[in-house]
Design an enzyme around this catalytic site. Structure first.
Site, PDB file in Angstrom:
ATOM      1  N   ASP A 195       0.842  -1.188   0.000  1.00 29.69           N
ATOM      2  CA  ASP A 195       0.000   0.000   0.000  1.00 29.69           C
ATOM      3  C   ASP A 195       0.882   1.245   0.000  1.00 29.69           C
ATOM      4  O   ASP A 195       2.102   1.161   0.167  1.00 29.69           O
ATOM      5  CB  ASP A 195      -0.987   0.009   1.173  1.00 29.69           C
ATOM      6  CG  ASP A 195      -0.303   0.165   2.530  1.00 29.69           C
ATOM      7  OD1 ASP A 195       0.920   0.403   2.568  1.00 29.69           O
ATOM      8  OD2 ASP A 195      -0.994   0.049   3.554  1.00 29.69           O
ATOM      9  N   ASN A 222      -4.633  12.517   0.397  1.00 25.54           N
ATOM     10  CA  ASN A 222      -6.001  12.961   0.095  1.00 25.54           C
ATOM     11  C   ASN A 222      -6.378  14.198   0.893  1.00 25.54           C
ATOM     12  O   ASN A 222      -7.000  15.131   0.369  1.00 25.54           O
ATOM     13  CB  ASN A 222      -6.994  11.832   0.392  1.00 25.54           C
ATOM     14  CG  ASN A 222      -7.034  10.781  -0.702  1.00 25.54           C
ATOM     15  OD1 ASN A 222      -6.799  11.080  -1.865  1.00 25.54           O
ATOM     16  ND2 ASN A 222      -7.314   9.545  -0.328  1.00 25.54           N
ATOM     17  N   ASP A 253      -6.232  10.244  -6.556  1.00 26.77           N
ATOM     18  CA  ASP A 253      -6.492   9.316  -7.664  1.00 26.77           C
ATOM     19  C   ASP A 253      -5.332   9.324  -8.661  1.00 26.77           C
ATOM     20  O   ASP A 253      -4.932   8.271  -9.168  1.00 26.77           O
ATOM     21  CB  ASP A 253      -7.788   9.704  -8.383  1.00 26.77           C
ATOM     22  CG  ASP A 253      -9.020   9.387  -7.560  1.00 26.77           C
ATOM     23  OD1 ASP A 253      -8.900   8.683  -6.536  1.00 26.77           O
ATOM     24  OD2 ASP A 253     -10.120   9.858  -7.937  1.00 26.77           O
ATOM     25  N   ASP A 262      -6.107   1.930  -1.197  1.00 20.78           N
ATOM     26  CA  ASP A 262      -4.744   2.049  -1.720  1.00 20.78           C
ATOM     27  C   ASP A 262      -3.958   0.767  -1.480  1.00 20.78           C
ATOM     28  O   ASP A 262      -2.735   0.782  -1.474  1.00 20.78           O
ATOM     29  CB  ASP A 262      -4.023   3.241  -1.073  1.00 20.78           C
ATOM     30  CG  ASP A 262      -3.782   3.034   0.415  1.00 20.78           C
ATOM     31  OD1 ASP A 262      -4.704   2.528   1.097  1.00 20.78           O
ATOM     32  OD2 ASP A 262      -2.684   3.359   0.913  1.00 20.78           O
TER      33      ASP A 262
END
Length: 201
Positions: free
Chosen positions: A72, A80, A89, A115
């Site tokens: 991850d 974010n 994204d 993720d």
């Protein structure tokens, strides 16, 4: 009149065949879309689990190694929160493009969720998977994304597990993923790029 009727019949057959081809192509496209993650264009969770079952069954049947890498993006929530979900994204897309460039044609990658991603590595020992993980980590570390407020750099953490082949214990996809997930957690706790689980837990 007979020739006109035959010509009309041929046109009807051609139209029917064309409609059949369009319907078949549409079905294939829908099947593909059902297996692909919209954002990253790799296997979605459902498709990933199906592929994992297939690859593990093959590895167990033929007594060949199968390793998986669970990884991850470090501190992705902060990406974010700081730059917005659109930039998050973009970070996911660029990460997967960078990872994909390091994979062999036989390797399979899918989005586990959020993720979190999983790479299936057929015919690959845990040691070989670790070497790949280090190369992937190095590629991600030099990656840069322009945010409009300066460059965004990322790192990933990885956990690796290898399938178990012995008569006393039948490995499963769930167990394999669990071991890799524990290895990923250990990597984050220790500050290492990647850790490997050898054997069962």
């Amino acid at each position: 009149q007979r020739k006109q009727a035959e010509a009309g019949l041929r046109r009807a057959q051609d139209e029917l065949e064309s409609a059949h081809r369009e319907l078949k192509d549409s079905f294939v496209r829908q099947q593909q879309l059902a297996q692909i993650d919209d954002l990253t264009n790799i296997n979605n969770h459902r498709s990933l689990m199906q592929l994992a079952e297939r690859e593990l069954n093959f590895a167990l049947r033929h007594q060949i190694p199968l390793s998986i890498m669970f990884f991850d993006i470090d501190n992705f929530k902060q990406v974010n929160d700081t730059f917005g979900h659109a930039m998050g994204d973009q970070a996911l897309k660029l990460t997967i493009q960078t990872v994909f460039a390091r994979l062999r044609s036989s390797d399979l990658i899918g989005r586990y969720g959020g993720d979190e991603f999983v790479i299936l590595l057929p015919h690959t020992s845990a040691d070989e998977a670790l070497a790949l993980a280090e190369r992937i980590h190095a590629s991600i570390a030099v990656m840069s994304l322009d945010t409009g407020r300066g460059p965004l750099t990322l790192t990933i953490s990885s956990g690796i597990a290898q399938s178990i082949h012995n008569g006393s214990q039948m490995d499963t996809v769930e167990n394999l993923l669990h071991r890799a997930d524990l290895a990923l957690y250990a990597a984050k706790q220790s500050g290492k790029n990647c850790t490997v689980v050898f054997g069962s837990i």
